[in-house]
Scaffold this active site. Structure first.
Site, mmCIF file in Angstrom:
data_model
loop_
_atom_site.group_PDB
_atom_site.id
_atom_site.type_symbol
_atom_site.label_atom_id
_atom_site.label_comp_id
_atom_site.label_asym_id
_atom_site.label_seq_id
_atom_site.Cartn_x
_atom_site.Cartn_y
_atom_site.Cartn_z
ATOM 1 C CB ALA A 135 25.952 16.609 -19.366
ATOM 2 C CG HIS A 190 34.315 16.403 -17.327
ATOM 3 N ND1 HIS A 190 33.005 16.751 -17.110
ATOM 4 C CD2 HIS A 190 34.436 16.219 -18.676
ATOM 5 C CE1 HIS A 190 32.354 16.763 -18.252
ATOM 6 N NE2 HIS A 190 33.196 16.458 -19.221
ATOM 7 C CG HIS A 211 34.633 20.234 -22.767
ATOM 8 N ND1 HIS A 211 34.986 20.302 -21.429
ATOM 9 C CD2 HIS A 211 33.865 19.119 -22.881
ATOM 10 C CE1 HIS A 211 34.460 19.292 -20.774
ATOM 11 N NE2 HIS A 211 33.787 18.555 -21.633
ATOM 12 C CG ASN A 214 32.141 24.697 -21.516
ATOM 13 O OD1 ASN A 214 31.078 25.126 -21.081
ATOM 14 N ND2 ASN A 214 32.733 25.212 -22.575
ATOM 15 N NE ARG A 222 43.473 38.334 -3.987
ATOM 16 C CZ ARG A 222 42.369 39.084 -3.950
ATOM 17 N NH1 ARG A 222 41.178 38.497 -4.044
ATOM 18 N NH2 ARG A 222 42.440 40.393 -3.818
ATOM 19 C CG ASP A 243 27.931 25.665 -28.883
ATOM 20 O OD1 ASP A 243 28.627 26.471 -28.230
ATOM 21 O OD2 ASP A 243 27.295 24.728 -28.338
ATOM 22 C CG HIS A 246 29.102 24.451 -24.807
ATOM 23 N ND1 HIS A 246 28.052 24.188 -25.653
ATOM 24 C CD2 HIS A 246 29.106 23.437 -23.893
ATOM 25 C CE1 HIS A 246 27.453 23.064 -25.283
ATOM 26 N NE2 HIS A 246 28.073 22.592 -24.216
ATOM 27 C CG ASP A 269 31.175 17.925 -26.054
ATOM 28 O OD1 ASP A 269 31.147 16.677 -26.032
ATOM 29 O OD2 ASP A 269 30.980 18.621 -25.037
ATOM 30 C CG LEU A 302 25.065 24.633 -21.887
ATOM 31 C CD1 LEU A 302 26.277 25.538 -22.041
ATOM 32 C CD2 LEU A 302 24.270 24.598 -23.177
#
Length: 368
Positions: A135, A190, A211, A214, A222, A243, A246, A269, A302
């Protein structure tokens, strides 16, 4: 002060019918039975959230609602300590947020700001992969260099406790090693890192995964990627948003069985829209939809987690994880990563949560 608990979490075990004695904010004794000033069904260490952007309309990068109100709400949910988390935004916005946090920490040190104790800042950005922004606004992402980091945090260095980086980006391993040498906790996140790159990062000072699953390169048979590298490395901790949106319950169970409560961390988060009624919201020019308590960007991505840590404790139990381990993953385990003594033991601070049967927070003690 004496607190009687039908179930007292000591280490990884619940002891029955114990009384905890507290003097001047310190636990001085633990024993069976006897009269008490308070009585609870279960007593555990205070919950520690290492990844929390805000909630109830508050975000340090937006500061639209009062911080004291948000910190009080967190405390009511059993969260005694929090790392306020900044996502990727333009540098002026992030620096204003750092100022907000630094001022709040100074107020708390002077005893002028109640609620959950702010431990510092978790920088979840801007040094993230444009391939896995989640996000985060892609335009706010920056290449990870020490110069860019210093430009961002100059004047606020002392409040930075944790930084999330995408280790595959040029310069990320060097920046991560430099931050780790300064005592800052570094984690991958990320990220589109493959397995080998993630292994190099975990050997270069990265000690966690943001996280898990995510905004990460997916785990494939592989192409196992950063998730497999984190799960297989005993020195790496794995954040999980609990929650049940996620992460599928089976994904949470997989992480739990691979890492155990000593290396799996429950995080909220939570973001500014968490805790607000279902509806449409515009935050910093971006549109969000809250439905059934879950916040999403207008495009369906999300956004933040849908429960505070007390909800995480209940959710983890609902999928078969023992209560004592669920509590540890939300309290003692994350606290230890920042050097905080969050166990119920004589000589330790009395930072405690009393629960009713059914695991609803009933009372919180936090004198220091």
């Amino acid at each position: 002060m004496k607190i009687f608990a039908q179930k007292l979490l000591v280490g990884r075990t619940f002891l029955a019918n114990q009384t905890v004695t507290v003097e001047d904010g310190q636990i001085t004794a633990i024993g069976g039975g006897g009269p008490a000033d308070f009585s609870v069904w279960a007593l555990t260490p205070g919950l520690v959230d290492l990844h929390c952007h805000g909630g109830q309309g508050f975000d340090p990068e937006l500061n639209e609602r009062p911080l004291p109100e948000f910190l009080t709400i967190l405390l009511c949910h059993g969260v005694t300590d929090v790392l306020l988390t900044l996502g990727a935004e333009p540098l002026p916005t992030m620096r204003r947020a750092l100022a907000v946090v630094q001022t709040a920490m100074q107020q708390q040190a002077a005893g002028k700001l109640p609620g959950a104790h702010i431990l510092g800042v978790h920088l979840e950005g801007p040094f993230l992969s444009p391939e896995r922004p989640g996000a985060m606004p892609p335009a706010a992402l920056l290449p990870p260099t020490l110069a860019a980091y210093q430009t961002l945090v100059q004047g606020y260095e002392s409040v930075i406790r944790q930084v999330t980086l995408a280790p595959e980006l040029p310069g990320a391993l060097e920046l991560g090693a430099a931050l780790a040498a300064r005592g800052i906790r570094v984690q991958a996140g990320h990220t589109d890192a493959d397995y080998e790159t993630a292994q190099r990062a975990f050997s270069a000072g990265f000690t966690g995964l943001c996280h898990t699953f995510n905004a990460c390169r997916p785990l494939r048979h592989r192409d196992p990627g950063v998730v497999a590298a984190a799960l297989l490395d005993p020195n790496v901790t794995t954040e999980c948003i609990c929650d049940l949106v996620h992460l599928h319950p089976a994904a949470l169970q997989l992480v739990y069985h691979m890492k155990g409560p000593e290396a799996m961390i429950a995080v909220s988060d939570s973001v500014a829209t968490h805790g607000l009624p279902d509806g449409r919201y515009t935050v910093a020019g971006q549109d969000y939809i809250v439905q059934n308590g879950v916040s999403r960007c207008a495009n369906g991505t999300l956004d933040g987690g849908g429960v505070y840590l007390d909800g995480a404790v209940r959710n983890l139990q609902s999928i078969g994880i023992p209560a004592q381990d669920a509590c540890l993953m939300a309290s003692t385990t994350p606290a230890a990563l920042l050097g905080l003594p969050r166990t119920i033991h004589p000589g330790h601070p009395a930072v405690l949560v009393g629960w009713s049967e059914g695991w609803q927070v009933e009372r919180v003690w936090r004198d220091r």
